[in-house]
Scaffold this motif. Structure first.
Motif, short mmCIF file in Angstrom:
data_model
loop_
_atom_site.label_atom_id
_atom_site.label_comp_id
_atom_site.label_asym_id
_atom_site.label_seq_id
_atom_site.Cartn_x
_atom_site.Cartn_y
_atom_site.Cartn_z
N HIS A 172 28.61 35.73 45.55
CA HIS A 172 27.40 36.50 45.34
C HIS A 172 26.85 36.12 43.95
O HIS A 172 27.50 35.37 43.22
CB HIS A 172 27.69 38.00 45.35
CG HIS A 172 28.37 38.48 46.61
ND1 HIS A 172 27.68 38.85 47.73
CD2 HIS A 172 29.68 38.64 46.90
CE1 HIS A 172 28.53 39.23 48.68
NE2 HIS A 172 29.77 39.11 48.20
N CYS A 207 21.26 40.64 44.63
CA CYS A 207 22.16 39.51 44.77
C CYS A 207 21.27 38.26 44.86
O CYS A 207 20.27 38.26 45.56
CB CYS A 207 23.00 39.65 46.02
SG CYS A 207 24.10 38.26 46.29
N GLU A 209 22.44 35.01 45.51
CA GLU A 209 23.09 33.87 46.14
C GLU A 209 23.28 34.26 47.60
O GLU A 209 23.90 35.29 47.88
CB GLU A 209 24.45 33.62 45.47
CG GLU A 209 25.25 32.49 46.06
CD GLU A 209 24.72 31.13 45.65
OE1 GLU A 209 24.41 30.94 44.46
OE2 GLU A 209 24.61 30.27 46.53
N TYR A 210 22.73 33.46 48.52
CA TYR A 210 22.79 33.86 49.93
C TYR A 210 24.23 34.12 50.35
O TYR A 210 25.11 33.27 50.18
CB TYR A 210 22.15 32.79 50.84
CG TYR A 210 22.16 33.26 52.27
CD1 TYR A 210 21.30 34.26 52.69
CD2 TYR A 210 23.08 32.75 53.18
CE1 TYR A 210 21.33 34.73 53.99
CE2 TYR A 210 23.11 33.22 54.49
CZ TYR A 210 22.24 34.21 54.88
OH TYR A 210 22.28 34.69 56.16
N CYS A 211 24.49 35.32 50.91
CA CYS A 211 25.86 35.70 51.20
C CYS A 211 26.01 36.29 52.59
O CYS A 211 26.97 36.97 52.89
CB CYS A 211 26.33 36.70 50.14
SG CYS A 211 25.24 38.12 49.97
N HIS A 215 22.04 39.82 52.78
CA HIS A 215 21.91 39.35 51.39
C HIS A 215 20.71 39.99 50.69
O HIS A 215 20.80 40.45 49.55
CB HIS A 215 21.81 37.82 51.40
CG HIS A 215 21.14 37.23 50.22
ND1 HIS A 215 21.72 37.22 48.98
CD2 HIS A 215 19.93 36.64 50.09
CE1 HIS A 215 20.88 36.62 48.13
NE2 HIS A 215 19.80 36.27 48.77
N MET A 218 21.18 43.51 49.31
CA MET A 218 22.31 43.74 48.41
C MET A 218 21.69 43.99 47.04
O MET A 218 21.72 43.17 46.14
CB MET A 218 23.23 42.51 48.41
CG MET A 218 24.50 42.72 47.64
SD MET A 218 25.69 41.43 47.99
CE MET A 218 26.84 41.73 46.63
#
Ligand code: CUA
Length: 336
Positions: A172, A207, A209-211, A215, A218
């Motif tokens: 993340h 967030c 960062e693609y998670c 995402h 988040m």
């Protein structure tokens, strides 16, 4: 370009709002964010000058050397090959500019990363989960989620917050644009960043960062308080919970269902760690990591079936009866 940047800086200096509902990275409110802002203006300025020169030359060339007349003459223009001077100029100059950009950027990154943390810095530990933030306050021994409260730093009383970043699953990235740059939360590793807010208010983050599926939901809030108000918030979080007899049925339903396997409520049998700690749920502004305001209707919808507000969330539809949902929501609303 320069005029535009100066105009922008003036606008920033004049703004004095304490509610920061728009996460504007051009309006830094924390020492490391200010350092990043300064360097980004320099980089923008250099790139802007290059853009103007290249575009001007391009437009001039297109107009000056465009095809004229009837267009019937297929005569080729003179073909020029190899000029050592010109080739050296357009190779060496960009290299020098790039080196300058690398050096100034590396210096700022180094200054931020290697900054000495004061002995009285507040320590917090943030663990990224799909798709929410677990927030530990080891100095005060409590855990919360998705909303980070920190004290204001001022010229008379410097208050720095040191944040250790970890992940429980995938990568993340912690980003609250007005307070600092992005830092990744990587499994099996601890990263660090620090915050030194110079203005109170609520700062939005996400967030970065693609998670996975949620995402975008988040989300993260950092709420900056004057030091005495922050101490008050800490006392609230530390206060031992009590079960109100009026919601005893909701409490019984909560602890007899599998809620307790994933959630913690201090002082009860609920000690799960897969989901957010609910001990002080009602002190939070939102539910589902910013997906909806924390009000009765949304809480009810969430307990009924989290997949409605946040499809893909790891909390399943518990198939509760309507009366059970009402009882549990009534109990949850006493957690403050
Ligand atoms: Cu966590 Cu994207």
């Amino acid at each position: 370009m320069a005029c535009m940047l100066i105009g922008l800086t003036t606008a920033i200096a004049q703004s004095d709002s304490t509610v920061h509902e728009v996460a504007n990275m051009f309006e830094p409110k924390s020492t490391p964010a200010e350092m990043i802002h300064e360097i980004s203006l320099l980089v923008l300025l250099i790139c802007g000058v290059i853009f103007v020169i290249v575009t001007t030359l391009l437009v001039y060339t297109v107009l000056r050397f465009r095809r004229r007349g009837s267009g019937d003459d297929h005569e080729e223009p003179p073909q020029v090959y190899g000029s050592t001077q010109i080739e050296l100029a357009w190779t060496v100059l960009p290299i020098l500019i790039t080196v300058v950009l690398i050096l100034v950027t590396a210096r700022t990154i180094g200054e931020i990363q290697d900054a000495e943390m004061p002995a009285d810095a507040l320590n917090i530990r943030v663990v990224g989960h799909q798709w929410w933030w677990e927030v530990h306050y080891p100095d005060y021994d409590f855990v919360t989620a998705n909303e980070i409260h920190i004290p204001l730093s001022s010229a008379t009383e410097r208050r720095v917050t040191h944040v250790a970043l970890e992940s429980a699953d995938v990568i993340h990235s912690f980003w609250v644009p007005q307070l600092n740059g992005k830092t990744d939360l990587v499994p099996n590793r601890t990263n660090h960043l620090w915050l030194e807010p110079t203005s109170t208010g609520t700062y939005l983050g996400n967030c970065a960062e693609y998670c996975g599926t949620q995402h975008a939901n988040m989300q993260l809030r950092v709420i900056v308080h004057p030091p005495d108000e922050f101490a008050e918030w800490v006392r609230t979080q530390q206060a031992a919970p009590t079960v109100d007899p009026a919601v005893a049925r909701g409490y019984d339903t909560f602890v007899s269902n599998s809620c307790v396997n994933c959630h913690t409520v201090n002082g009860t049998v609920a000690d799960g760690v897969f989901g957010p700690d609910l001990t002080k749920l009602m002190t939070r502004q939102t539910i589902g990591a910013g997906v909806a305001p924390n009000d009765t209707a949304n809480l009810r919808s969430w307990v009924r079936d989290p997949q409605v507000l946040k499809p893909g969330a790891l909390m399943p539809d518990m198939k509760l009866l309507d009366s059970e949902v009402d009882d549990i929501v009534a109990y949850l609303q006493t957690l403050k």
